[in-house]
Design an enzyme around this catalytic site. Structure first.
Site, PDB file in Angstrom:
ATOM      1  N   LYS A 112       0.720  -1.025   0.023  1.00 22.76           N
ATOM      2  CA  LYS A 112       0.091  -0.082   0.076  1.00 22.76           C
ATOM      3  C   LYS A 112       0.837   1.211   0.155  1.00 22.76           C
ATOM      4  O   LYS A 112       1.734   1.336   1.043  1.00 22.76           O
ATOM      5  CB  LYS A 112      -1.016  -0.086   1.200  1.00 22.76           C
ATOM      6  CG  LYS A 112      -1.991   1.199   1.341  1.00 22.76           C
ATOM      7  CD  LYS A 112      -1.263   2.405   1.856  1.00 22.76           C
ATOM      8  CE  LYS A 112      -2.314   3.607   1.671  1.00 22.76           C
ATOM      9  NZ  LYS A 112      -2.025   4.818   2.703  1.00 22.76           N
ATOM     10  N   GLY A 133      -0.286   8.235  -0.513  1.00 29.30           N
ATOM     11  CA  GLY A 133      -0.683   9.397  -1.281  1.00 29.30           C
ATOM     12  C   GLY A 133       0.591  10.331  -0.610  1.00 29.30           C
ATOM     13  O   GLY A 133       1.031  11.095  -1.439  1.00 29.30           O
ATOM     14  N   GLY A 171      -4.181  11.081  -0.589  1.00 25.19           N
ATOM     15  CA  GLY A 171      -4.677  12.413   0.425  1.00 25.19           C
ATOM     16  C   GLY A 171      -4.185  13.562  -0.036  1.00 25.19           C
ATOM     17  O   GLY A 171      -5.254  14.638  -0.201  1.00 25.19           O
ATOM     18  N   ASP A 206      -5.615   2.285   3.349  1.00 32.58           N
ATOM     19  CA  ASP A 206      -5.165   1.278   4.178  1.00 32.58           C
ATOM     20  C   ASP A 206      -6.259   0.086   4.331  1.00 32.58           C
ATOM     21  O   ASP A 206      -5.936  -1.156   4.526  1.00 32.58           O
ATOM     22  CB  ASP A 206      -4.920   1.864   5.648  1.00 32.58           C
ATOM     23  CG  ASP A 206      -3.895   2.849   5.529  1.00 32.58           C
ATOM     24  OD1 ASP A 206      -2.878   2.808   4.505  1.00 32.58           O
ATOM     25  OD2 ASP A 206      -3.976   4.051   6.083  1.00 32.58           O
ATOM     26  N   LYS A 243      -4.313   3.346   9.366  1.00 24.19           N
ATOM     27  CA  LYS A 243      -3.235   2.413   9.178  1.00 24.19           C
ATOM     28  C   LYS A 243      -2.977   1.232  10.159  1.00 24.19           C
ATOM     29  O   LYS A 243      -2.707   0.134   9.810  1.00 24.19           O
ATOM     30  CB  LYS A 243      -1.802   3.274   8.995  1.00 24.19           C
ATOM     31  CG  LYS A 243      -0.831   2.424   7.926  1.00 24.19           C
ATOM     32  CD  LYS A 243       0.160   3.485   7.932  1.00 24.19           C
ATOM     33  CE  LYS A 243      -0.079   4.784   7.472  1.00 24.19           C
ATOM     34  NZ  LYS A 243      -0.894   4.836   6.068  1.00 24.19           N
TER      35      LYS A 243
END
Ligand code: ATP
Ligand code: MG
Length: 257
Positions: free
Chosen positions: A7, A10, A41, A159, A214
């Site tokens: 993952k 951003g 984000g 996440d 997260k």
């Protein structure tokens, strides 16, 4: 097939270092197939600002009105996914963009319409799309947007999306790449953390904002039986000579691997 789900926050896509890609290459050399889920984000915030749409968060989750959702989709699918796919391609990966909302790939329920708006929790992942791509030696780059049973598009915290996909695919390693070295408590990187420790740090305000979804996602993945979950930096080496750097999430306190 050995797989690693990465993952990519951003927060760090624009700052991924050459050593990050070296780590990816090392994973490939060890026989792992890679797949990516990305956040976005900062890009979303920038466009919301340009359109003068206010932004609001609740425990690290973005409140998403219908108007916000349109911008989220524009940015994630139109910009962030493209940026990460292009970077991977330029480093020799066969990157292939995948929209979570296409073909019923990611299916979700609304979490709390009143509190969060169009924000979802994934209930089903159609893993066949990903298996097909991995078998064809493509590197999937997944945008975390899902649809409800009636076809409404939902914003999924990247996440959460990563955790759901990792669980459904039963990947070998799940890695959350972000703009910090891992979980930092009182200025120090913590190499290993259990669920209990995480919950107490959230409670005492030492884990905040975007780190909350997260760590909760990381714990979810560990609880569903995956052995290897880590939070690492995209600005540094995170895997070298079979060794990992960052914070490892562990099932129980005090069990060292
Ligand atoms: N204890 C902590 N240790 C490290 N970072 C923390 C901690 N508590 C809060 N954070 C914040 O969490 C941030 C990472 O989460 P954030 O959601 O901003 O990024 P991301 O998930 O990588 O990107 P995106 O949300 O765009 O996918 C860090 O930049 C840091 O500011
Ligand atoms: Mg985040």
């Amino acid at each position: 097939m050995k797989t690693v789900l990465i993952k990519c926050g951003g927060s760090v896509i624009d700052e991924l270092s050459p050593s990050f890609f070296t780590s990816l290459k090392e994973l490939e050399k060890e026989g792992y197939h890679l797949l990516f889920v990305h956040g976005g984000g900062p890009d979303i915030n920038a466009l919301l600002e340009l359109y003068q749409v206010p932004r609001e968060f609740e425990n690290g989750l973005r409140k998403t009105t219908a108007e916000t959702m349109e911008i989220v989709e524009m940015v994630l699918a139109g910009k962030t996914n493209r940026t990460l796919a292009a970077k991977l391609t330029s480093h020799g990966f066969n990157a292939f963009g995948v929209n979570g909302s296409d073909g019923g790939f990611l299916q979700a329920n609304i979490i709390d319409q009143e509190k969060l708006g169009f924000v979802g929790d994934i209930i089903k992942v159609k893993t066949d799309v990903i298996s097909m791509l991995l078998n064809g030696r493509y590197t999937p780059v997944i945008t975390p947007i899902a649809t409800t049973a009636s076809g409404v598009k939902l914003n999924i915290n990247a996440d959460f999306a990563a955790a759901a996909i990792a669980n459904n695919l039963q990947v070998d390693h799940c890695i959350f790449v972000t703009d910090v070295q891992g979980i930092i408590i009182n200025g120090e990187l913590v190499p290993q953390l259990s669920k209990q420790e995480i919950e107490s740090y959230i409670h005492t305000g030492l884990i905040t904002g975007g780190m909350i979804p997260k760590v909760r996602s990381a714990v979810d993945v560990i609880e569903k039986g995956l052995q290897s979950v880590r939070i690492v930096s995209g600005k540094e080496v995170f895997f070298s000579q079979s060794k990992w750097v960052g914070t490892e999430i562990i099932a129980k306190e005090g069990i060292l691997r």
